[in-house]
Design an enzyme around this catalytic site. Structure first.
Site, PDB file in Angstrom:
ATOM      1  N   CYS A  65       0.823  -1.216   0.000  1.00  0.00           N
ATOM      2  CA  CYS A  65       0.000   0.000   0.000  1.00  0.00           C
ATOM      3  C   CYS A  65       0.853   1.260   0.000  1.00  0.00           C
ATOM      4  CB  CYS A  65      -0.928  -0.015   1.212  1.00  0.00           C
ATOM      5  SG  CYS A  65      -1.894   1.507   1.374  1.00  0.00           S
ATOM      6  N   TRP A 238      -9.196   5.598  -0.285  1.00  0.00           N
ATOM      7  CA  TRP A 238      -9.731   6.218  -1.491  1.00  0.00           C
ATOM      8  C   TRP A 238      -8.856   5.767  -2.643  1.00  0.00           C
ATOM      9  CZ3 TRP A 238      -8.110   8.945   2.842  1.00  0.00           C
ATOM     10  CH2 TRP A 238      -6.825   9.490   2.782  1.00  0.00           C
ATOM     11  N   GLU A 243      -5.103   3.136 -10.412  1.00  0.00           N
ATOM     12  CA  GLU A 243      -5.730   1.820 -10.187  1.00  0.00           C
ATOM     13  C   GLU A 243      -6.849   1.607 -11.201  1.00  0.00           C
ATOM     14  OE1 GLU A 243      -6.282   2.748  -5.675  1.00  0.00           O
ATOM     15  OE2 GLU A 243      -6.169   0.567  -5.874  1.00  0.00           O
TER      16      GLU A 243
END
Ligand code: ARG
Length: 377
Positions: A65, A238, A243
């Protein structure tokens, strides 16, 4: 998990968490209680404060992440008292509304009850995300919708679920509590959640009829904290534009829109030398960022996210913690070398607490040896 392992992990987690929370004076007596509970039952019950900090640590430790700078702001909904899938659905609806917040997205995790020793599995949300688009193979063999969701969609269809037949039909959610029947429901969608995609300079773009949803809520991973597994703990952040713009829409095994966009842009697709794919990627990504902004939905761009990640590295180092990361996931799938993370290397050690993949319970995807869709090793 063996009891001795649970004891080791529990102690390590409690020490770290209590130290970070500045309540180390409470550690000795708390540890006495927890150790006894593990000896008696094979597991332990975390307080809301412990599970909340554990979830934040799990995000902080998520090597793939890029958005981890904000780990401390994670909102934790403690839903461990929920006893069946039917009640759990109300928590999922609330999660969507509270997290989406009319576009001012909040990072939220809803934690359902833990897997108990001796159980094959704890509660499970079968879907990969709370919101996702169906994918179906049409009679002529072509695919309508998201090819990533073919298995799920087939299962829902086989159970009699009817889809409208657009390329962006939302999937319902399947959820199962231990020793209970799987339940299926369509979640209630907050207003403004679906974003029609348009381009700031190319009016023809909206005619492609593309759209995406505003909130990515991962719902099939297991949250592990100090030897305890939460097999249903949906969480969201969010979107970072790439992506959707680079992967979901442009990957050849996803919506595969590059050829259509190239044609509309009048590019020469007969040769790699025209760099048509590169030019398409940039414009699709611009459309995603522009459309989310226009609709007032929080989204980040990969340049800002990469800078925030460097900031995360700094703040972690200043706290005496070294960061771990998976370089191949942190580097964005557009203009990688134009972001600072490209030029660094990272240690990919997996720390505890963390989030882990679990086997998909959808029958058509089962791969385990026992043949039981709910078996977990
Ligand atoms: N990559 C996934 C998707 O495109 C979402 C993963 C989580 N992303 C996030 N920004 N929290 O749907």
């Amino acid at each position: 998990m063996e009891t001795s392992k649970v004891v080791t992990r529990a102690e390590e987690f409690l020490r770290t968490a209590y130290h970070e929370l500045g309540i180390m004076d409470q550690f000795p007596s708390r540890w006495d209680t927890v150790k006894q509970e593990i000896v008696d039952t094979g597991t332990w019950t975390q307080t809301t404060e412990e599970v909340s900090h554990g979830a934040r640590m799990a995000w902080r430790n998520s090597n793939r992440c890029i958005g981890r700078l904000f780990w401390k702001s994670l909102k934790v909904v403690d839903a461990r008292h929920v006893q069946n899938a039917n009640d759990a659905f109300d928590f999922l609806d609330n999660h969507l509304h509270y997290a989406f917040n009319s576009g001012e997205i909040r990072s939220v995790i809803t934690i359902f009850k833990q897997k108990l020793p001796g159980q094959d599995n704890g509660p499970r949300i079968w879907n990969n995300q709370l919101l996702s688009f169906a994918g179906q193979t049409k009679e002529d063999g072509s695919i309508l919708g998201d090819p990533l969701r073919l298995h799920e969609t087939k299962w829902f269809t086989a159970r009699g679920w009817h889809f409208q037949g657009t390329a962006f039909d939302l999937l319902p959610v399947a959820m199962q509590w231990p020793d209970q029947e799987v339940c299926v429901r369509q979640l209630s969608l907050p207003e403004k959640m679906i974003v029609p995609l348009e381009h700031p300079d190319h009016p023809w773009f909206s005619a492609l009829g593309l759209q995406w949803y505003g909130l990515p809520v991962i719902s099939d991973m297991s949250l592990e904290i100090g030897g305890v597994k939460y097999t249903a703990a949906p969480f969201n952040g969010w979107y970072m534009g790439t992506e959707i713009g680079s992967r979901n829409l442009c990957d050849a095994h996803r919506y595969d829109i590059m050829p259509r966009v190239a044609q509309a842009m009048g590019l020469d697709t007969s040769s790699n030398w025209s760099l048509w794919k590169d030019r398409v990627l940039v414009e699709v990504n611009r459309a995603v960022l522009f459309s989310f902004h226009k609709q007032g939905i929080k989204i980040s761009n990969h340049h800002d996210s990469a800078m925030q990640f460097l900031h995360f590295e700094d703040t972690e180092t200043s706290k005496g913690r070294s960061i771990t990361a998976d370089w191949s996931w942190i580097v964005p799938p557009l203009s990688g070398s134009a972001t600072a993370v490209f030029h660094k290397s990272y240690d990919n050690t997996v720390l505890d607490p963390n989030f882990f993949y679990q086997e998909s319970p959808f029958p058509s995807q089962r791969k385990n040896k026992t043949g039981c869709p709910f078996h977990q090793s």
